[in-house]
Design a protein around this motif. Structure first.
Motif, PDB file in Angstrom:
ATOM      1  N   SER A 106       0.669  -1.234  -0.071  1.00  0.00           N
ATOM      2  CA  SER A 106      -0.098  -0.056  -0.171  1.00  0.00           C
ATOM      3  C   SER A 106       0.802   1.334   0.104  1.00  0.00           C
ATOM      4  CB  SER A 106      -0.998   0.189   1.257  1.00  0.00           C
ATOM      5  OG  SER A 106      -0.178   0.215   2.614  1.00  0.00           O
ATOM      6  N   LEU A 107       2.278   1.001  -0.122  1.00  0.00           N
ATOM      7  CA  LEU A 107       3.186   2.348  -0.033  1.00  0.00           C
ATOM      8  C   LEU A 107       3.676   2.605  -1.399  1.00  0.00           C
ATOM      9  CD1 LEU A 107       4.710   1.588   3.570  1.00  0.00           C
ATOM     10  CD2 LEU A 107       2.764   2.853   2.984  1.00  0.00           C
ATOM     11  N   PRO A 108       4.343   3.791  -1.583  1.00  0.00           N
ATOM     12  CA  PRO A 108       4.882   4.059  -2.968  1.00  0.00           C
ATOM     13  C   PRO A 108       5.887   2.735  -3.297  1.00  0.00           C
ATOM     14  CG  PRO A 108       5.223   5.652  -1.589  1.00  0.00           C
ATOM     15  CD  PRO A 108       4.731   4.799  -0.548  1.00  0.00           C
ATOM     16  N   ARG A 109       5.707   2.509  -4.795  1.00  0.00           N
ATOM     17  CA  ARG A 109       6.181   1.315  -5.245  1.00  0.00           C
ATOM     18  C   ARG A 109       7.717   1.050  -5.403  1.00  0.00           C
ATOM     19  NH1 ARG A 109       2.253   0.031 -10.396  1.00  0.00           N
ATOM     20  NH2 ARG A 109       0.541  -0.491  -9.221  1.00  0.00           N
ATOM     21  N   MET A 110       8.298   2.336  -5.780  1.00  0.00           N
ATOM     22  CA  MET A 110       9.807   2.176  -6.018  1.00  0.00           C
ATOM     23  C   MET A 110      10.428   1.996  -4.540  1.00  0.00           C
ATOM     24  SD  MET A 110      10.495   2.345  -9.061  1.00  0.00           S
ATOM     25  CE  MET A 110      12.154   3.001  -9.193  1.00  0.00           C
ATOM     26  N   ASN A 111      10.192   2.536  -3.435  1.00  0.00           N
ATOM     27  CA  ASN A 111      10.646   2.322  -2.322  1.00  0.00           C
ATOM     28  C   ASN A 111      10.372   1.226  -1.815  1.00  0.00           C
ATOM     29  OD1 ASN A 111      12.108   3.711   0.278  1.00  0.00           O
ATOM     30  ND2 ASN A 111      10.115   2.852   1.033  1.00  0.00           N
ATOM     31  N   SER A 112       9.176   0.545  -1.851  1.00  0.00           N
ATOM     32  CA  SER A 112       8.823  -0.825  -1.523  1.00  0.00           C
ATOM     33  C   SER A 112       9.413  -1.728  -2.066  1.00  0.00           C
ATOM     34  CB  SER A 112       7.208  -0.997  -1.547  1.00  0.00           C
ATOM     35  OG  SER A 112       6.531   0.094  -0.706  1.00  0.00           O
ATOM     36  N   ALA A 113       9.660  -1.736  -3.439  1.00  0.00           N
ATOM     37  CA  ALA A 113      10.567  -2.680  -3.835  1.00  0.00           C
ATOM     38  C   ALA A 113      12.030  -2.797  -3.157  1.00  0.00           C
ATOM     39  CB  ALA A 113      10.494  -2.333  -5.464  1.00  0.00           C
ATOM     40  N   ALA A 114      12.664  -1.651  -3.168  1.00  0.00           N
ATOM     41  CA  ALA A 114      13.876  -1.752  -2.681  1.00  0.00           C
ATOM     42  C   ALA A 114      13.855  -2.007  -1.065  1.00  0.00           C
ATOM     43  CB  ALA A 114      14.339  -0.195  -2.428  1.00  0.00           C
ATOM     44  N   VAL A 115      12.853  -1.810  -0.269  1.00  0.00           N
ATOM     45  CA  VAL A 115      12.887  -2.387   0.998  1.00  0.00           C
ATOM     46  C   VAL A 115      12.667  -3.938   0.954  1.00  0.00           C
ATOM     47  CG1 VAL A 115      11.332  -2.578   3.081  1.00  0.00           C
ATOM     48  CG2 VAL A 115      11.964  -0.201   2.044  1.00  0.00           C
ATOM     49  N   ARG A 116      11.862  -4.504   0.214  1.00  0.00           N
ATOM     50  CA  ARG A 116      11.831  -5.742   0.047  1.00  0.00           C
ATOM     51  C   ARG A 116      13.158  -6.509  -0.437  1.00  0.00           C
ATOM     52  NH1 ARG A 116       6.365  -4.685  -1.667  1.00  0.00           N
ATOM     53  NH2 ARG A 116       7.120  -4.365  -3.695  1.00  0.00           N
ATOM     54  N   LEU A 117      13.585  -5.906  -1.502  1.00  0.00           N
ATOM     55  CA  LEU A 117      14.875  -6.174  -2.007  1.00  0.00           C
ATOM     56  C   LEU A 117      16.046  -6.428  -1.059  1.00  0.00           C
ATOM     57  CD1 LEU A 117      16.492  -7.490  -4.450  1.00  0.00           C
ATOM     58  CD2 LEU A 117      17.103  -5.069  -4.947  1.00  0.00           C
ATOM     59  N   PHE A 118      16.447  -5.308  -0.218  1.00  0.00           N
ATOM     60  CA  PHE A 118      17.437  -5.170   0.910  1.00  0.00           C
ATOM     61  C   PHE A 118      16.920  -5.674   2.152  1.00  0.00           C
ATOM     62  CE2 PHE A 118      18.451  -2.173  -2.667  1.00  0.00           C
ATOM     63  CZ  PHE A 118      19.656  -3.030  -3.234  1.00  0.00           C
ATOM     64  N   GLY A 119      15.871  -5.496   2.556  1.00  0.00           N
ATOM     65  CA  GLY A 119      15.539  -5.553   3.938  1.00  0.00           C
ATOM     66  C   GLY A 119      15.609  -7.142   4.352  1.00  0.00           C
ATOM     67  N   THR A 120      16.010  -7.141   5.798  1.00  0.00           N
ATOM     68  CA  THR A 120      16.381  -8.422   6.481  1.00  0.00           C
ATOM     69  C   THR A 120      15.181  -8.459   7.657  1.00  0.00           C
ATOM     70  OG1 THR A 120      18.079  -7.664   7.571  1.00  0.00           O
ATOM     71  CG2 THR A 120      18.601  -8.551   5.522  1.00  0.00           C
ATOM     72  N   ASN A 121      14.877  -7.512   8.038  1.00  0.00           N
ATOM     73  CA  ASN A 121      13.866  -7.415   9.436  1.00  0.00           C
ATOM     74  C   ASN A 121      12.940  -6.539   9.344  1.00  0.00           C
ATOM     75  OD1 ASN A 121      13.172  -8.126  11.834  1.00  0.00           O
ATOM     76  ND2 ASN A 121      14.719  -7.079  12.879  1.00  0.00           N
ATOM     77  N   LEU A 122      12.174  -6.552   8.647  1.00  0.00           N
ATOM     78  CA  LEU A 122      11.167  -5.550   8.030  1.00  0.00           C
ATOM     79  C   LEU A 122      10.160  -5.157   9.389  1.00  0.00           C
ATOM     80  CD1 LEU A 122       9.489  -6.869   4.822  1.00  0.00           C
ATOM     81  CD2 LEU A 122      11.738  -5.313   5.536  1.00  0.00           C
ATOM     82  N   LEU A 123       9.859  -3.918   9.532  1.00  0.00           N
ATOM     83  CA  LEU A 123       9.081  -3.501  10.749  1.00  0.00           C
ATOM     84  C   LEU A 123       8.308  -2.323  10.443  1.00  0.00           C
ATOM     85  CD1 LEU A 123       8.497  -3.220  13.868  1.00  0.00           C
ATOM     86  CD2 LEU A 123      10.527  -1.854  14.204  1.00  0.00           C
ATOM     87  N   THR A 124       7.018  -2.267  10.564  1.00  0.00           N
ATOM     88  CA  THR A 124       6.279  -1.434  10.200  1.00  0.00           C
ATOM     89  C   THR A 124       6.405  -0.163  11.515  1.00  0.00           C
ATOM     90  OG1 THR A 124       4.726  -2.719   8.953  1.00  0.00           O
ATOM     91  CG2 THR A 124       3.878  -0.628   9.581  1.00  0.00           C
ATOM     92  N   VAL A 125       6.234   1.104  10.885  1.00  0.00           N
ATOM     93  CA  VAL A 125       6.158   2.090  11.802  1.00  0.00           C
ATOM     94  C   VAL A 125       4.743   2.958  11.382  1.00  0.00           C
ATOM     95  CG1 VAL A 125       7.553   4.206  12.640  1.00  0.00           C
ATOM     96  CG2 VAL A 125       8.558   2.096  11.997  1.00  0.00           C
ATOM     97  N   ARG A 126       4.133   3.636  12.573  1.00  0.00           N
ATOM     98  CA  ARG A 126       3.206   4.323  12.130  1.00  0.00           C
ATOM     99  C   ARG A 126       3.390   5.605  12.961  1.00  0.00           C
ATOM    100  NH1 ARG A 126      -1.276   2.575  15.332  1.00  0.00           N
ATOM    101  NH2 ARG A 126      -0.854   4.252  16.728  1.00  0.00           N
ATOM    102  N   VAL A 127       3.193   6.893  12.415  1.00  0.00           N
ATOM    103  CA  VAL A 127       3.487   8.196  12.999  1.00  0.00           C
ATOM    104  C   VAL A 127       1.910   8.821  13.221  1.00  0.00           C
ATOM    105  CG1 VAL A 127       4.512  10.309  13.139  1.00  0.00           C
ATOM    106  CG2 VAL A 127       5.773   8.443  12.238  1.00  0.00           C
ATOM    107  N   ASP A 128       1.549   9.123  14.259  1.00  0.00           N
ATOM    108  CA  ASP A 128       0.354   9.614  14.562  1.00  0.00           C
ATOM    109  C   ASP A 128       0.655  11.070  14.503  1.00  0.00           C
ATOM    110  OD1 ASP A 128      -0.926   7.328  14.800  1.00  0.00           O
ATOM    111  OD2 ASP A 128      -0.916   7.223  17.030  1.00  0.00           O
ATOM    112  N   LEU A 129       0.130  12.027  13.397  1.00  0.00           N
ATOM    113  CA  LEU A 129       0.310  13.327  13.302  1.00  0.00           C
ATOM    114  C   LEU A 129      -0.318  14.117  14.209  1.00  0.00           C
ATOM    115  CD1 LEU A 129       0.612  12.870   9.443  1.00  0.00           C
ATOM    116  CD2 LEU A 129       2.605  12.945  10.983  1.00  0.00           C
ATOM    117  N   SER A 130       0.168  15.281  14.565  1.00  0.00           N
ATOM    118  CA  SER A 130      -0.648  16.051  15.503  1.00  0.00           C
ATOM    119  C   SER A 130      -0.969  17.373  14.982  1.00  0.00           C
ATOM    120  CB  SER A 130       0.093  16.356  16.959  1.00  0.00           C
ATOM    121  OG  SER A 130       1.430  16.893  16.784  1.00  0.00           O
ATOM    122  N   ASP A 131      -0.302  17.581  13.641  1.00  0.00           N
ATOM    123  CA  ASP A 131      -0.700  18.887  12.930  1.00  0.00           C
ATOM    124  C   ASP A 131      -0.751  18.674  11.749  1.00  0.00           C
ATOM    125  OD1 ASP A 131       2.146  18.508  12.771  1.00  0.00           O
ATOM    126  OD2 ASP A 131       2.537  20.586  12.988  1.00  0.00           O
TER     127      ASP A 131
END
Length: 131
Positions: A106-131
């Motif tokens: 569900s995230l931008p394709r180019m970056n997601s492909a690189a993360v899948r290719l190089f990543g070894t320990n994937l971890l989702t991060v959510r930032v709750d925005l205050s402004d």
């Protein structure tokens, strides 16, 4: 296998730290997450690929808690995120129970492909925005 993963981690993080990230941070509309250095107390800006969904910004770390910015978030979850050239304050949450591979779809394709290719320990991060 572990040795290959460690070598990949060291090579990729060096390329990111000394070549890719310094160049990418200068692009005015690239998405950045700014954490506070856990030992220095200085702002640390890291290019990320993610997406804003309502009042939250989602992204996936390639190396989980081995990533320096994830360690900074563990020490102080208050962050800023630059999306579309505009800074937003927020609180980061590490989401180890989230399906990171599904999240990447569900995230931008180019970056997601690189993360899948190089990543070894994937971890989702959510930032709750205050402004």
């Amino acid at each position: 296998m572990a040795r290959e993963r460690d070598l990949r981690f060291r090579v990729v993080t060096r390329v990111q730290r000394y070549l890719a990230n310094p160049l990418t941070r200068r692009l005015p509309f690239h998405t950045l997450v700014e954490t506070t250095g856990r030992t220095s107390g200085l702002p640390r800006r890291t290019p990320v690929g993610g997406r804003r969904v309502g009042r939250a910004f989602w992204f996936v770390s390639e190396y989980g808690d081995k990533s320096q910015y994830v360690r900074n978030i563990q020490a102080d979850p208050r962050v800023r995120v630059r999306v579309g050239g505009r800074w937003h304050h927020g609180t980061a949450h590490l989401m180890p129970s989230d399906d990171s591979r599904a999240r990447l779809r569900s995230l931008p394709r180019m970056n997601s492909a690189a993360v899948r290719l190089f990543g070894t320990n994937l971890l989702t991060v959510r930032v709750d925005l205050s402004d």
